[in-house]
Write a protein that holds these residues in place. Sequence first.
Motif, short mmCIF file in Angstrom:
data_model
loop_
_atom_site.label_atom_id
_atom_site.label_comp_id
_atom_site.label_asym_id
_atom_site.label_seq_id
_atom_site.Cartn_x
_atom_site.Cartn_y
_atom_site.Cartn_z
N ARG A 1 87.34 46.26 66.25
CA ARG A 1 87.17 45.33 64.89
C ARG A 1 87.99 44.59 64.06
O ARG A 1 88.65 44.77 64.30
CB ARG A 1 86.62 46.35 63.84
CG ARG A 1 84.75 47.06 64.28
CD ARG A 1 84.52 48.10 63.62
NE ARG A 1 84.14 48.90 64.01
CZ ARG A 1 84.13 50.38 64.05
NH1 ARG A 1 85.39 50.72 63.81
NH2 ARG A 1 83.38 50.95 64.33
N ILE A 2 87.65 42.91 64.43
CA ILE A 2 89.06 41.86 64.31
C ILE A 2 87.96 41.14 63.13
O ILE A 2 86.76 40.66 63.31
CB ILE A 2 89.46 41.03 65.64
CG1 ILE A 2 89.99 42.18 66.45
CG2 ILE A 2 90.18 40.49 64.77
CD1 ILE A 2 90.66 41.61 67.22
N LEU A 3 88.86 40.57 62.03
CA LEU A 3 87.47 39.42 61.28
C LEU A 3 88.80 38.94 60.81
O LEU A 3 90.10 39.38 60.42
CB LEU A 3 87.75 40.38 59.73
CG LEU A 3 87.01 39.63 58.47
CD1 LEU A 3 85.98 39.09 58.53
CD2 LEU A 3 87.48 40.18 57.28
N VAL A 4 88.18 37.28 61.34
CA VAL A 4 89.22 35.97 61.52
C VAL A 4 88.93 35.37 59.97
O VAL A 4 87.54 35.20 59.93
CB VAL A 4 88.57 35.02 62.29
CG1 VAL A 4 89.57 33.33 62.26
CG2 VAL A 4 89.38 35.82 64.21
N VAL A 5 89.48 35.04 59.11
CA VAL A 5 89.41 34.10 57.83
C VAL A 5 89.44 33.16 58.59
O VAL A 5 90.79 32.26 57.94
CB VAL A 5 90.40 35.20 56.80
CG1 VAL A 5 89.72 34.72 55.31
CG2 VAL A 5 89.76 36.85 56.76
N LYS A 6 88.58 32.06 58.22
CA LYS A 6 88.45 30.76 57.80
C LYS A 6 87.27 30.36 56.84
O LYS A 6 86.30 29.61 57.10
CB LYS A 6 88.08 30.18 59.15
CG LYS A 6 88.74 28.39 58.98
CD LYS A 6 90.30 28.23 59.15
CE LYS A 6 90.77 27.07 58.76
NZ LYS A 6 92.36 27.27 58.12
N LEU A 7 88.21 30.28 55.37
CA LEU A 7 87.03 29.52 54.70
C LEU A 7 87.74 28.36 54.21
O LEU A 7 88.37 28.04 53.70
CB LEU A 7 87.39 30.28 53.21
CG LEU A 7 87.03 31.82 53.51
CD1 LEU A 7 87.73 32.84 51.80
CD2 LEU A 7 85.64 31.90 53.06
N ALA A 8 86.43 27.34 55.36
CA ALA A 8 87.13 26.36 55.07
C ALA A 8 86.06 25.44 55.31
O ALA A 8 84.83 25.81 55.76
CB ALA A 8 87.92 25.48 56.06
N ASP A 9 86.01 23.61 56.12
CA ASP A 9 85.73 23.00 56.01
C ASP A 9 84.80 22.80 57.21
O ASP A 9 85.54 23.41 58.27
CB ASP A 9 85.02 21.30 55.48
CG ASP A 9 85.26 21.81 54.14
OD1 ASP A 9 84.34 22.23 53.35
OD2 ASP A 9 85.93 20.77 52.72
N LEU A 10 83.64 22.31 57.98
CA LEU A 10 83.67 22.63 58.99
C LEU A 10 84.79 21.69 59.94
O LEU A 10 84.92 22.89 61.18
CB LEU A 10 82.74 20.80 59.23
CG LEU A 10 81.51 20.61 60.53
CD1 LEU A 10 80.04 20.13 60.54
CD2 LEU A 10 82.37 19.76 61.49
N GLY A 11 85.61 20.99 59.86
CA GLY A 11 86.61 20.65 61.17
C GLY A 11 87.52 21.99 61.04
O GLY A 11 87.98 21.74 62.12
N ASP A 12 87.99 22.21 59.55
CA ASP A 12 88.39 23.31 59.54
C ASP A 12 87.76 24.71 60.53
O ASP A 12 88.96 25.17 61.46
CB ASP A 12 89.05 23.88 58.45
CG ASP A 12 89.47 23.44 57.61
OD1 ASP A 12 90.36 22.46 57.37
OD2 ASP A 12 88.41 22.69 57.06
N ALA A 13 86.70 24.79 60.68
CA ALA A 13 86.14 25.68 61.31
C ALA A 13 85.87 25.52 62.69
O ALA A 13 86.88 26.54 63.82
CB ALA A 13 85.03 25.91 61.36
N VAL A 14 86.06 24.14 63.26
CA VAL A 14 86.56 23.29 64.67
C VAL A 14 87.58 24.24 65.29
O VAL A 14 88.22 24.61 65.90
CB VAL A 14 85.91 21.75 65.07
CG1 VAL A 14 86.31 21.82 65.89
CG2 VAL A 14 84.42 22.35 64.76
N LEU A 15 88.38 23.57 63.92
CA LEU A 15 90.18 24.02 63.88
C LEU A 15 90.90 25.10 64.86
O LEU A 15 91.62 25.86 65.28
CB LEU A 15 91.50 23.19 63.67
CG LEU A 15 91.16 21.15 63.96
CD1 LEU A 15 91.48 20.95 62.38
CD2 LEU A 15 91.01 20.62 65.24
N ALA A 16 89.92 25.81 64.29
CA ALA A 16 89.69 27.60 64.29
C ALA A 16 89.35 27.91 65.45
O ALA A 16 90.12 29.59 66.24
CB ALA A 16 89.44 28.04 63.03
N THR A 17 88.46 27.31 66.37
CA THR A 17 88.19 28.16 67.36
C THR A 17 89.18 27.93 68.89
O THR A 17 88.63 29.79 69.34
CB THR A 17 87.56 27.26 67.53
OG1 THR A 17 87.44 25.91 68.51
CG2 THR A 17 85.95 27.27 67.00
#
Length: 387
Positions: free
Chosen positions: A11-27
Amino acid sequence: MAVADVAAPRRILVVKLADLGDAVLATPAIDALRRAFPTARIDALTTPAARAVLDLCPAVDRTIGFPKALFDRPTDLAHPGRLVTMARLAAHLRAQRYDAVVLLHHLTTGFGALKFRALARATGAPVVAGLDNGRGTFLTHRATDLGFGGRTEWEYGLDIVAALGVPTDGARANLAVPDSARAAADRLLGQAGIAEPFIVVHPGVGSYSQARAWPADRFAAVARDLRASTGLPIVAVGTRDEAAGAGPLLAEDGVVNLLGRTTIAELAAVLARAALVIGADSGVAHLTAALRRPTLAIFGPSNHDAWRPMGAALHYVGTRPFPDAGALVVRAPIPCAPCLYTGYTLGQRQGCTLRTCLDWVTATEVVEAALHMLRNSGVIDAPEKLP
């Protein structure tokens, strides 16, 4: 010791508490995790705004929405209701029994580092990976933070998962547009009489920093000149809140107004059909580049070395030739830019009053860059310069 050297996390939790563009860059980082641990459950803790993007990522099993903006200042913790929200989140995360937490954030401020430390502790996960700028003593696996622009944001994400022993070669933005969203986009475009190819213009920048916004009348001039030069339809996209600032663009003949008329998934479906998407430094530009569609992003105060769309080349106003790239950042060669996201600080969120860095980016320059990209992709056969 790397995660790959011990038992694979379940089980892995990825934390990205930001906006739309930040989420894209996390992928890309999430994609690398999925390739390394194909049977693990990967959850993503993110904001309500970014959740719709990570819901499009097949590598994510479940998204958890959390209103980060309610906890941006120390005084926010004085609200009893918000403390209850935090306590419920902590209990929920602890119950998931995560084996690893992947924190895709800079520890830019002392308060921010304290919050992420508390979040990591709340999960009870034995492994916590993230960027270290000297505040990451709670991390078990560290990637070096070289400051904003030392690496692009998506490359930093890959550095973090690499610290876990995860191979990152071949990792990419992994987004899948649902068939239902494609069908809805087809209906919207069909009702407007739009057939491919078409150009998308996004005049907004979201809520974080209006200093990044290029003047609306210049977007209008770009739409007018491109329509005259190519004959291609122009489709304006964005949120309903961005419509008020898009008046000059929407007043142009032949511009189809889709602002506020799409979900994020439907917007992605529209972008995926576009011959070219033109916009400011925003999440829409990141989403377009992640979908591997031609992207032209106009940067002003923000740091292009940190936040440029994936695969984007840099073009300074007044230089020739234009780079041959599927994504392009256009900016002015001005010594004081960038002033937002510099070094290890956020810098000037609202830029300066002059906004010279954006003023020097002319509509003519953007039109010529757009024609170059359309010509390179085979969409048009146009002259190098406007007549």
